[in-house]
Design a protein around this motif. Sequence first.
Motif, PDB file in Angstrom:
ATOM      1  N   THR A  16      30.203  -8.154 -12.213  1.00 50.58           N
ATOM      2  CA  THR A  16      28.743  -8.115 -12.034  1.00 50.58           C
ATOM      3  C   THR A  16      27.967  -8.546 -13.275  1.00 50.58           C
ATOM      4  O   THR A  16      26.828  -8.991 -13.164  1.00 50.58           O
ATOM      5  N   VAL A  45      30.728  -2.600 -13.706  1.00 46.22           N
ATOM      6  CA  VAL A  45      31.404  -2.901 -12.440  1.00 46.22           C
ATOM      7  C   VAL A  45      31.960  -4.311 -12.547  1.00 46.22           C
ATOM      8  O   VAL A  45      31.220  -5.259 -12.851  1.00 46.22           O
ATOM      9  N   SER A 101      40.313   0.463  -8.212  1.00 45.91           N
ATOM     10  CA  SER A 101      39.426   0.023  -7.135  1.00 45.91           C
ATOM     11  C   SER A 101      37.970  -0.045  -7.544  1.00 45.91           C
ATOM     12  O   SER A 101      37.189  -0.810  -6.981  1.00 45.91           O
ATOM     13  N   SER A 102      37.562   0.762  -8.537  1.00 41.04           N
ATOM     14  CA  SER A 102      36.145   0.783  -8.923  1.00 41.04           C
ATOM     15  C   SER A 102      35.939   0.659 -10.425  1.00 41.04           C
ATOM     16  O   SER A 102      34.844   0.928 -10.926  1.00 41.04           O
ATOM     17  N   GLY A 103      36.984   0.283 -11.154  1.00 43.25           N
ATOM     18  CA  GLY A 103      36.839   0.057 -12.586  1.00 43.25           C
ATOM     19  C   GLY A 103      37.061   1.265 -13.467  1.00 43.25           C
ATOM     20  O   GLY A 103      36.853   1.187 -14.678  1.00 43.25           O
ATOM     21  N   VAL A 104      37.492   2.407 -12.910  1.00 39.28           N
ATOM     22  CA  VAL A 104      37.655   3.602 -13.740  1.00 39.28           C
ATOM     23  C   VAL A 104      39.105   3.864 -14.156  1.00 39.28           C
ATOM     24  O   VAL A 104      39.396   4.863 -14.795  1.00 39.28           O
ATOM     25  N   GLN A 135      42.173  -2.676 -13.344  1.00 37.97           N
ATOM     26  CA  GLN A 135      40.869  -2.054 -13.207  1.00 37.97           C
ATOM     27  C   GLN A 135      40.865  -0.843 -12.280  1.00 37.97           C
ATOM     28  O   GLN A 135      40.043   0.060 -12.440  1.00 37.97           O
TER      29      GLN A 135
END
Length: 303
Positions: free
Chosen positions: A75, A72, A149-152, A147
């Motif tokens: 983090t 993520v 919105s969530s890195g996927v 990235q």
Amino acid sequence: MRVGLDIGGTKTDAVVVTDDGALLHRLRRPTGRGAQVVVETALEAVRALALAVDRPVDSFTSIGVGIPGLVVPGTGVVAHAVNLDVEELELGAILHRHLGVPVAVENDVKAAALGAWQLLDGSGTMAYLNLGTGVAAGIITDGRLWQGSSGVAGEVGHLSVDPLGDRCGCGQRGCIETMAAGGAVATAWGGSAAFPVLEMFDRADAGDPRAIALRARLGHGAAAAVRILTLTVDADDIVLGGGLTALGGRLLAVIREALAESAAGSRFVESLHLEQRVRFVPTGSPVAAVGAALVGRGASSHG
């Protein structure tokens, strides 16, 4: 000076670069499995780099890490790094605590995308398509990693292109990864060769019908990823990396053949000039480690 670590399932590639990404020193270490061993390998690599450039560890501006699994953004935590037997690890915070240097952690393919951009003097929008044990992409626009919105963003390996196809490890059917990933191809081919995909290519060249079919399937899967990356982000360049690129021009020829087939049946696809967008990263280039060092530019003091 910035440090970049590419922690893979079998080896860790470590580099020291200048702030603008110029390579100063490179070394490799074997990577073990498990969270503790991964941490120890990273610490050893950083300390060895410090000795090699004759600088104390705490003089490095930052440390960037590229590692398989879900990271993520911001983090420093990596999860589900299956090839390393790591379920969840606060890698950034742990390395910062031991080394006293700001640390940033990123998924290895996304880090490699930044490295490819740097090493190939990228411009506009570039996609790095990793054809390795799995299939995934990193997308760079004007030098910045996209990235989502969530890195996927870039997880093209898990786009289903055949709802009636083979079951993928993610639970869906007919994902690109079931067609073009080294792991899936090796399983489908079987045998005991050290590099099953190479054996399959050799057998296809010799006329083996099953090998010819598997090779064509690989080409069509990779070509689907190229089309998707073009139609979604309109990448100027689609740079191929990962273990399968050891096949060199043989792999590129199969992908370009599949792209030509799709263009032959569609003037729209033909107008995209897909074959001209695909290229290789230079053989032996430490793209993932250099990219990890560039990821380190965004490192925070807490990892």
